[in-house]
Design a protein around this motif. Sequence first.
Motif, PDB file in Angstrom:
ATOM      1  N   VAL A   1      36.505 -25.211 -17.740  1.00  0.00           N
ATOM      2  CA  VAL A   1      37.888 -25.694 -17.763  1.00  0.00           C
ATOM      3  C   VAL A   1      38.388 -25.777 -16.323  1.00  0.00           C
ATOM      4  CG1 VAL A   1      40.203 -25.306 -18.662  1.00  0.00           C
ATOM      5  CG2 VAL A   1      38.212 -24.571 -20.001  1.00  0.00           C
ATOM      6  N   TYR A   2      38.706 -26.979 -15.865  1.00  0.00           N
ATOM      7  CA  TYR A   2      39.110 -27.224 -14.482  1.00  0.00           C
ATOM      8  C   TYR A   2      40.565 -27.686 -14.417  1.00  0.00           C
ATOM      9  CZ  TYR A   2      34.214 -27.168 -12.856  1.00  0.00           C
ATOM     10  OH  TYR A   2      32.932 -26.809 -12.541  1.00  0.00           O
ATOM     11  N   GLU A   3      41.124 -27.605 -13.220  1.00  0.00           N
ATOM     12  CA  GLU A   3      42.425 -28.223 -12.999  1.00  0.00           C
ATOM     13  C   GLU A   3      42.286 -29.737 -13.180  1.00  0.00           C
ATOM     14  OE1 GLU A   3      43.858 -28.013  -8.978  1.00  0.00           O
ATOM     15  OE2 GLU A   3      41.844 -27.997  -8.135  1.00  0.00           O
TER      16      GLU A   3
ATOM     17  N   LEU B   1      38.296 -23.888 -10.726  1.00  0.00           N
ATOM     18  CA  LEU B   1      37.866 -23.522 -12.077  1.00  0.00           C
ATOM     19  C   LEU B   1      38.937 -22.633 -12.702  1.00  0.00           C
ATOM     20  CD1 LEU B   1      35.522 -23.619 -14.177  1.00  0.00           C
ATOM     21  CD2 LEU B   1      34.744 -21.458 -13.194  1.00  0.00           C
ATOM     22  N   MET B   2      39.478 -23.062 -13.842  1.00  0.00           N
ATOM     23  CA  MET B   2      40.564 -22.334 -14.494  1.00  0.00           C
ATOM     24  C   MET B   2      40.082 -21.454 -15.641  1.00  0.00           C
ATOM     25  SD  MET B   2      42.970 -23.607 -12.635  1.00  0.00           S
ATOM     26  CE  MET B   2      44.457 -23.052 -13.461  1.00  0.00           C
ATOM     27  N   GLY B   3      38.945 -21.806 -16.243  1.00  0.00           N
ATOM     28  CA  GLY B   3      38.490 -21.034 -17.394  1.00  0.00           C
ATOM     29  C   GLY B   3      37.132 -21.515 -17.864  1.00  0.00           C
ATOM     30  N   TYR B   4      36.702 -20.958 -18.975  1.00  0.00           N
ATOM     31  CA  TYR B   4      35.390 -21.280 -19.509  1.00  0.00           C
ATOM     32  C   TYR B   4      35.371 -20.997 -21.005  1.00  0.00           C
ATOM     33  CZ  TYR B   4      34.488 -16.300 -19.882  1.00  0.00           C
ATOM     34  OH  TYR B   4      34.558 -14.975 -20.247  1.00  0.00           O
TER      35      TYR B   4
ATOM     36  N   PRO C   1      42.162 -35.195  -1.682  1.00  0.00           N
ATOM     37  CA  PRO C   1      40.886 -35.149  -2.411  1.00  0.00           C
ATOM     38  C   PRO C   1      40.552 -33.742  -2.881  1.00  0.00           C
ATOM     39  CG  PRO C   1      40.447 -35.177  -0.068  1.00  0.00           C
ATOM     40  CD  PRO C   1      41.956 -35.268  -0.220  1.00  0.00           C
ATOM     41  N   HIS C   2      39.900 -33.662  -4.035  1.00  0.00           N
ATOM     42  CA  HIS C   2      39.402 -32.403  -4.593  1.00  0.00           C
ATOM     43  C   HIS C   2      37.972 -32.649  -5.061  1.00  0.00           C
ATOM     44  CE1 HIS C   2      43.543 -30.639  -4.834  1.00  0.00           C
ATOM     45  NE2 HIS C   2      43.862 -31.931  -4.903  1.00  0.00           N
ATOM     46  N   VAL C   3      37.019 -32.013  -4.397  1.00  0.00           N
ATOM     47  CA  VAL C   3      35.605 -32.220  -4.725  1.00  0.00           C
ATOM     48  C   VAL C   3      35.270 -31.433  -5.988  1.00  0.00           C
ATOM     49  CG1 VAL C   3      33.224 -31.969  -3.933  1.00  0.00           C
ATOM     50  CG2 VAL C   3      35.031 -32.584  -2.311  1.00  0.00           C
ATOM     51  N   SER C   4      34.726 -32.103  -6.984  1.00  0.00           N
ATOM     52  CA  SER C   4      34.399 -31.460  -8.263  1.00  0.00           C
ATOM     53  C   SER C   4      32.914 -31.123  -8.335  1.00  0.00           C
ATOM     54  CB  SER C   4      34.776 -32.381  -9.430  1.00  0.00           C
ATOM     55  OG  SER C   4      33.987 -33.555  -9.408  1.00  0.00           O
TER      56      SER C   4
ATOM     57  N   LYS D   1      50.508 -27.318 -20.398  1.00  0.00           N
ATOM     58  CA  LYS D   1      49.574 -27.432 -19.285  1.00  0.00           C
ATOM     59  C   LYS D   1      48.457 -28.404 -19.640  1.00  0.00           C
ATOM     60  CE  LYS D   1      48.662 -23.730 -17.034  1.00  0.00           C
ATOM     61  NZ  LYS D   1      48.148 -22.394 -16.649  1.00  0.00           N
ATOM     62  N   VAL D   2      48.110 -29.261 -18.683  1.00  0.00           N
ATOM     63  CA  VAL D   2      47.043 -30.240 -18.867  1.00  0.00           C
ATOM     64  C   VAL D   2      45.868 -29.848 -17.972  1.00  0.00           C
ATOM     65  CG1 VAL D   2      46.371 -32.665 -18.675  1.00  0.00           C
ATOM     66  CG2 VAL D   2      48.680 -32.068 -19.424  1.00  0.00           C
ATOM     67  N   LEU D   3      44.690 -29.733 -18.562  1.00  0.00           N
ATOM     68  CA  LEU D   3      43.487 -29.350 -17.832  1.00  0.00           C
ATOM     69  C   LEU D   3      42.350 -30.304 -18.196  1.00  0.00           C
ATOM     70  CD1 LEU D   3      43.677 -25.465 -18.328  1.00  0.00           C
ATOM     71  CD2 LEU D   3      44.316 -26.759 -16.289  1.00  0.00           C
TER      72      LEU D   3
END
Length: 716
Positions: free
Chosen positions: A482-484, A469-472, A550-553, A431-433
């Motif tokens: 940790v984001y997608e 948001l996938m993690g921290y 689009p994905h707003v960060s 997996k790439v994050l």
Amino acid sequence: MGECWLNKNGILFVGFCVLGFMVGCNNGDTDPADAAALRDMYSFLNSPQQLTQWSSSGNDPCGQSWKGVYCSGSRVTEIKLPGLSLSGSFGFQLSSLTSLTNLDVSNNNLGGQLPYQLPPNAQRLNFANNNFNQQLPWSISQMTSLKYLNVGHNQFQGLNDMFGQLTNLVTLDLSSNQFSGSLPQSFSMLSNIQTMYLQNNQFSGDINALADLPLQTLNVENNHFTGWIPNSLNNINLQKGGNSWSSGPAPPPPPGTPPAGKYKRNSGSGSSRSDGNGGKKSGISGGGVAGIVISLLLVGSIAAFFILKKKRFQRSRTDVEKLDNQPFAPLAASGFPEMKSVQSAPIIDAKSFDASESINLKPPPIDPHKSFEEELVVKPIVVKKAIAVPTNVNSYSVADLQIATGSFNVDNFLGEGSFGRVYRAQFEDGKVLAIKKLDSSALPHDQSDLFLEMVSNISRLNHPNVTELMGYCAEHGQHLLVYEFQKVGSLYDFLHLSDEYSKPLTWNSRVKIALGTARALEYLHEVCSPSIIHKNIKSANILLDSDLNPHVSDCGLATFLPNAEQILNQNAGLGYSAPEVSMTGQYTLKSDVYSFGVVMLELLSGRKPFDNSRQRSEQSLVRWATPKLHDIDALSKMVDPALKGLYPVKSLSRFADVIALCVQGEPEFRPPMSEVVQALVRLVQRANMSKRTFGGEQRGSQRSDEYDAFENINCV
């Protein structure tokens, strides 16, 4: 290792033993971790030519005699690179230099933030006379061997209370930076400090934390210190000008305060006092001890009586435990939690104590102005509600993220935003994050509770056009999100950094990106409760997936980070800020709408919001483009040349109408994002129905292909 022998003339010949000894002593195999750290540093220093023998692929700094690198055996022990006009910043693998004792990069042009992990066993660190900024890294607090620390003449701003374990520190130079606020109380733990330079900063408050230190030289000139200078500092080399010291005699210390001067521990097991004749008086007699014991028992009995008497006003421990175990506030029906603080002031019930628990019979200090019953009232207890991080968010360790990013290798560096740097991370499962390391200026190292609350809130955001948001990671004072990962990159890169061989965005893709971004803002503004103001809408924060969705960060960061607005205001002037933000520094929902209008202008024109390489009248995109938005001839001339005329004229005109509404100078005239979404949806629907005019001409199959692409936009 060879042989040594005597010839027949009795002369001693040394054979291969000497040669073997020399070979053994010049073994050039550098420790791989040390070599990797120096290669990483070399890359971040922009591969300077003055670092002779250094190489981004070299494996043997010790054996190849890299400039300024000193070794013992296979380990790097010193790096001395002062005054070499070096630029750039450090790498992120310095923590692997576990044998390094001296790091000197003073008098260069280095900048940015110091890496959050420094050589853990260093005894001397010299970063003086550079351009480093933000906060000193928290890892310094763990460097117990440190004797010399010099960060003078930089632009550091934040100073954490992190000096408690640096008991070997002899010299500390913080001069000529931008440090502010009170001195850290942990300064008082620097038991071996002799020299301290604090001049030319913005420190305030008193300097009482320095009173009992073994200082020989102290410079506190040109700060904002107030109060009195401790008497113990008047006998040293003290420079104190440029402050607002109090005049006149210092006030007497509070009752019970030990006398001024160095504190000393008693060496004996018993205590004694000297009388006026130089002899020693004994302590308390046996009869006195018995009297005190009886008095304590009597007072304790009276105290217990009054505690039991007040039980009807007190709250049981069971109630406290129930409150402490109360679940986290539920998510609002609209999709975002309504945060409310829980605070209570329960009083302990005497019945809740176990009979086995010991009771302290020592009487409290007596205040003659209070009744004895008032003295016995137990102080309220504030119960903090635990912060529950949702289970759909993974918790990572620093080690996990170091492995996934190659110790935050420069090859995995994706970019740097307003709040920190971003790295690509590939985990063992493939997996790439994306890892965002928050700068300490945005969130101080000691704010882990606030960080976890922020993670809890951001993790609740759920929209296809909002970066998930996938993690921290909250460990060792570090805060990472940790984001997608979106492999295509940002809209800014696609519009402004693509080379001549890159395929430009079609008109349909640009409308699709505008619509998806508008939907993300509509969700933040009108679906989340309470509303979330993004405050940092720009093309660099709009990430594109492989289908150009689009994905707003950075959603929510500016809302929950304590210093966010201050940081964003420092980066203002890039063309995205609404006029009222530039004047007042205050962000609103309507300032987000303005910033979105600027992004639409980027999509339409292909120009940057502010470009100082253009002539003065065209540097500000909004100022240059606004008069042309309602003139179809002028509008067609400002369209991105990369489109090569492949766009529907009516669609272009309606797109420009939406922009004109969003970038109006008065915020009350800008539409809410729900109206912007509806306008863009109608634009797409009309284009799908008409399929007639295309750049003023009929273009056959090209026209058909372009319009068919609109049908792939999800408009319902």
